[in-house]
Design an enzyme around this catalytic site. Structure first.
Site, PDB file in Angstrom:
ATOM      1  N   ASP A  41      -0.481   6.925  -4.262  1.00  0.00           N
ATOM      2  CA  ASP A  41      -0.313   6.147  -2.966  1.00  0.00           C
ATOM      3  C   ASP A  41       0.746   5.401  -3.045  1.00  0.00           C
ATOM      4  OD1 ASP A  41      -0.935   4.542  -5.116  1.00  0.00           O
ATOM      5  OD2 ASP A  41      -2.773   3.821  -4.314  1.00  0.00           O
ATOM      6  N   HIS A  42       1.440   4.934  -3.979  1.00  0.00           N
ATOM      7  CA  HIS A  42       2.441   3.931  -3.829  1.00  0.00           C
ATOM      8  C   HIS A  42       3.924   4.436  -3.405  1.00  0.00           C
ATOM      9  CE1 HIS A  42      -0.208   1.044  -5.234  1.00  0.00           C
ATOM     10  NE2 HIS A  42       0.541   0.022  -5.184  1.00  0.00           N
ATOM     11  N   ASP A  57      -3.548  -2.169 -11.101  1.00  0.00           N
ATOM     12  CA  ASP A  57      -2.965  -2.549  -9.821  1.00  0.00           C
ATOM     13  C   ASP A  57      -3.660  -4.030  -9.760  1.00  0.00           C
ATOM     14  OD1 ASP A  57      -1.511  -1.312  -7.149  1.00  0.00           O
ATOM     15  OD2 ASP A  57      -3.216  -2.534  -6.696  1.00  0.00           O
ATOM     16  N   ARG A 106      -0.958  -9.253   1.073  1.00  0.00           N
ATOM     17  CA  ARG A 106       0.286 -10.002   0.595  1.00  0.00           C
ATOM     18  C   ARG A 106       1.328 -10.304   1.801  1.00  0.00           C
ATOM     19  NH1 ARG A 106       0.451  -8.978  -5.878  1.00  0.00           N
ATOM     20  NH2 ARG A 106      -1.402 -10.008  -6.112  1.00  0.00           N
ATOM     21  N   SER A 128       3.739 -11.017 -14.685  1.00  0.00           N
ATOM     22  CA  SER A 128       2.738  -9.942 -14.767  1.00  0.00           C
ATOM     23  C   SER A 128       2.910  -9.189 -16.097  1.00  0.00           C
ATOM     24  CB  SER A 128       3.012  -9.001 -13.540  1.00  0.00           C
ATOM     25  OG  SER A 128       4.367  -8.673 -13.750  1.00  0.00           O
ATOM     26  N   ARG A 134       3.587  -6.389 -18.100  1.00  0.00           N
ATOM     27  CA  ARG A 134       4.554  -5.256 -17.849  1.00  0.00           C
ATOM     28  C   ARG A 134       4.878  -4.724 -19.272  1.00  0.00           C
ATOM     29  NH1 ARG A 134       9.060  -7.039 -14.092  1.00  0.00           N
ATOM     30  NH2 ARG A 134       7.092  -7.459 -12.803  1.00  0.00           N
TER      31      ARG A 134
HETATM   32  S1  SF4 Z   1      -2.491  -3.854  -1.694  1.00  0.00           S
HETATM   33 FE1  SF4 Z   1      -1.290  -2.539  -3.001  1.00  0.00          FE
HETATM   34  S2  SF4 Z   1      -2.855  -0.858  -3.260  1.00  0.00           S
HETATM   35 FE2  SF4 Z   1      -3.299  -1.902  -1.637  1.00  0.00          FE
HETATM   36  S3  SF4 Z   1      -2.298  -1.041   0.244  1.00  0.00           S
HETATM   37 FE3  SF4 Z   1      -1.110  -2.624  -0.602  1.00  0.00          FE
HETATM   38  S4  SF4 Z   1       0.316  -1.423  -2.100  1.00  0.00           S
HETATM   39 FE4  SF4 Z   1      -1.550  -0.496  -1.852  1.00  0.00          FE
END
Ligand code: SF4
Length: 750
Positions: free
Chosen positions: A89-90, A154, A442, A637, A639
């Site tokens: 997905d990323h 994640d 975010r 974080s 890593r």
């Molecule tokens: S918060 Fe993370 S997992 Fe969710 S859509 Fe955004 S990048 Fe993708």
């Protein structure tokens, strides 16, 4: 698997209640039921005790899965020890629209996808192809279950708390441990209770609960804590709304967030073809919620208690640049003017793993529809990111995506896209201050489009849609009118949502590949010429001797986080290639001797060079090196690259005043020596041209300090003591060369 987990609940919870000696919260019930060594023998101290757990599942996204799975291949296991999945997905960049963007991503990332698919196939891991959806939405739809425990590579893994799971975001090293059958360690969390009363109405949605909580707790207020939501208001929220709240708990730094099992979760499980799980959960329902005494007097059982009345909660808009700047909508327009934020709204973006449930899409669509019926032309660009193919297919079938299309919206791929900066934004002038609003989670500077001039705000999908129609930030849809194409003043009606699709969910190809039953014959595919992926060689075992003549590579001064040790940004593309990514090792660390970054003395030549190149020079001559650091070395974080890179480049020891615990453990797992100055002032005795010996390893014993000899250039010496926190098992990792080497040895595999 789920039946077995539920079978454990009654006995383990009763045993835990005895040792804790008082009624239990839901969080405690789930944690005590997942202890690695079974029944509770003691009451753990919140915020203090380190405890070993055994999670039920592992989920990995494609960026972090690469190194985790390259490492897992060394565990010598035929299959993963717990059900695990990979989600692509990323790595999909949003540019023109779903179909074309997905096709481009498949070409650009083909080597990564081929590797992930083949390694998943071999080791019994479920593989969700690019386009299948975003990890957390897919997990909620398929794998989350009340009372379960999951780790995911994640930070928004806590999304599964919406379905009653303790779901925690971790680094790749933790995922490797759990997949290899090892314990997973967590500091027993503090507990924050959030009591929800009343009922949402009008424009207010579940998103506003967490936007409000973020305002109260700030970005650090949840650190080391699990947030448990309860009360009549909690029971009134849809399961996916609960997911939104838990998802964004990451923004307050919470370990995770959780809701108790209730009717809404049952409805969601049944609607996603998991009626059998709901039936099992019903049988142990009293264990999937806190004890009645806790709900009756929560202040007594939580470390902190917050109360929110949903009936009076206003929609919120949070931002810019931080998710805890919470503005009730009635005060937002004033703030926009006073603070001088760009009032014109360039883009509204809805969807993502945070907000793309059927309920979210129907509520946003009910606003978008009014653009057509009330003859309003949307003034801002508008995009929709469905969280999964299941959602995309169902909402298309039900005519919802068409409504956005009529408003001028663009449907993007079922992937992270603009949420993680994978956005080829078409801006005429990137140097100009501009505003965007998203239903994501975010909004730190540069996160969405890499542009520091972009002011990103966060709100619910319906508020984002309304503001995109208005085209400016100071519009309050609860009170204001808009001028339509006929010059009339019109007001948007309140959003209307449908919790679950009336005709049920549907999908033609969900994008899932089940692994082979027997992976023995499956070959993991890595192109030897690839600069993004590289198979790992096991790190060498300890040769049984003290470490002598280690060259000081760098004496880092001040803050040295995992980002200083292994920078992100452009380096992320090499996450699966240890040799290439090692070229970022410690390039952000401040050299004590010249106060510069990435400039250290090569003792062999006397010249100054880059840290990775200098380490490589020592390694090429078969000389080990040592890194010296300050306080809280390795914070930030988790890593695994920050521990693997020094190991790969021949660093044998990290000697610091103090460690961030997770990084210290990561170093141990890679077979490094992680030591602390017994006397922190000895840090000052380390000189730039030192050769350093570590004495006492032949008797390496828990609790016994090691001796360090600093051999200075002028022939003088300093002998100092260094402490360590290795237990017997961890000393085994050091001897074997790494934790994975040890696992492999104990399995007799090769
Ligand atoms: S918060 Fe993370 S997992 Fe969710 S859509 Fe955004 S990048 Fe993708």
């Amino acid at each position: 698997m789920i039946k077995a987990v539920y079978a454990r609940f009654p006995e383990r919870v009763e045993a835990a209640r005895k040792v804790v000696g008082k009624p239990l919260t839901l969080t405690e019930k789930v944690l005590y039921t997942h202890l690695f060594d079974g029944k509770a023998k003691e009451a753990y101290v919140r915020g203090k005790s380190y405890v070993d757990f055994s999670p039920d599942r592992v989920a990995m996204q494609d960026a972090t899965a690469q190194m985790a799975l390259l490492q897992f291949m060394h565990a010598g296991k035929k299959q993963v020890s717990v059900p695990s999945t990979v989600h692509c997905d990323h790595l999909i960049q949003a540019s023109v629209g779903a179909v074309q963007d997905l096709a481009t991503a498949k070409t650009i990332n083909s080597e990564v996808y081929t590797f992930l698919s083949s390694v998943s196939n071999k080791y019994g891991i479920g593989f969700w192809k690019p386009g299948a959806g975003i990890i957390h939405q897919v997990v909620l739809e398929n794998y989350a279950f009340p009372g379960g425990m999951m780790i995911g590579t994640d930070s928004h893994t806590p999304n599964a708390g919406g379905l009653g799971m303790v779901a925690i975001g971790v680094g790749g090293a933790d995922a490797v441990d759990v997949m290899a059958g090892m314990a997973w360690e967590l500091k027993f969390p503090k507990l924050i209770g959030v009591k929800l009363t009343g009922k949402l109405n009008g424009w207010t949605s579940a998103k506003d609960v967490i936007l409000k909580v973020a305002g109260i707790l700030t970005v650090e207020g949840g650190t080391g804590a699990i947030v448990e939501y309860f009360g009549p208001g909690a029971e009134s929220l849809s399961c996916t709304g609960k997911g939104t709240i838990c998802n964004m708990g990451a923004e307050i730094g919470a370990t995770t967030s959780i809701f108790a099992y209730d009717k809404k979760m049952k409805i969601y499980l049944e609607g996603t073809e998991r009626a059998d799980i709901a039936a099992e959960a019903d049988k142990v329902a009293k264990y999937l919620r806190a004890d009645d005494e806790v709900y009756a007097d929560p202040a007594k059982y939580f470390d902190q208690l917050i109360e929110i009345d949903l009936s009076t909660l206003e929609p919120h808009i949070n931002g810019p640049f931080t998710p805890d700047a919470a503005w009730p909508i009635s005060q937002f327009a004033k703030a926009v003017k006073e603070k001088g934020w760009p009032e014109k709204l360039d883009v509204g973006l809805i969807g993502s793993c945070t907000n793309s449930s059927y309920e979210d899409i129907t509520r946003a669509a009910s606003i978008a529809q009014q653009a057509t019926t009330k003859k309003l032309k949307a003034k801002s660009e508008f995009t929709i990111t469905p969280g999964s193919e299941l959602i995309r297919f169902t909402t298309e079938r039900d005519g919802l995506l068409k409504i956005f299309d009529e408003m001028g919206g663009v449907v993007l791929a079922n992937a992270c896209g603009p949420c993680i900066g994978q956005w080829a934004r078409h801006t005429s002038d990137p140097t100009k201050k501009n505003s965007i609003i998203t239903s994501f989670n975010r909004n730190f500077a540069k996160r969405n489009d890499g542009n520091p001039n972009t002011h990103a705000f966060v709100a619910s999908p319906e508020i984002v849609t309304a503001l995109a129609i208005a085209g400016h930030l100071s519009f309050n849809p609860l009170t204001d009118t808009l001028t339509n194409e006929e010059g009339k003043q019109v007001k948007l009606d309140e959003p209307k949502g449908i919790e679950m699709p009336v005709k049920g969910f549907a999908v033609e190809d969900a994008g899932y590949e089940a692994p082979a039953e027997d992976g023995d014959k499956v070959q993991v595919k890595v192109d030897v010429k690839s600069d993004r992926l590289q198979l790992l060689d096991p790190f060498p075992a300890w040769d049984g001797k003290d470490l002598k003549g280690l060259k000081l590579l760098i004496k880092a001064k001040g803050k040295c986080t995992t980002d200083h040790i292994s920078m992100a940004g452009p380096w992320l593309k090499y996450r699966g290639h240890l040799d290439n990514i090692s070229n970022n090792m410690l390039i952000g660390a401040n050299n004590f001797f010249n106060e510069q970054t990435n400039k250290v003395k090569n003792q062999l030549t006397g010249e100054y060079g880059e840290v990775p190149a200098t380490a490589r020079a020592y390694k090429a001559k078969g000389i080990g090196s040592i890194v010296v650091g300050d306080e809280n070395y390795g914070e930030g974080s988790s890593r695994e690259h920050a521990a693997m890179e020094p190991r790969f480049l021949g660093v044998r020891v990290i000697l610091v005043k103090s460690f961030a615990r997770i990084h210290e453990t990561n170093l141990k797992k890679q077979g490094m020596l992680a030591l602390t100055f017994a006397n922190p002032a000895d840090y000052n005795k380390v000189q730039e041209d030192d050769s350093i010996d570590i004495i006492g390893l032949e008797k390496f014993t828990p609790g016994v300090a090691l001796t360090i000899v600093l051999n200075h250039k002028d022939g003088s010496k300093d002998e100092i003591k260094a402490n360590h926190t290795y237990n017997e098992g961890q000393i085994g990792w050091f001897i074997a060369g790494s934790a994975l080497n040890l696992i492999k040895q104990t399995q007799g595999a090769h």
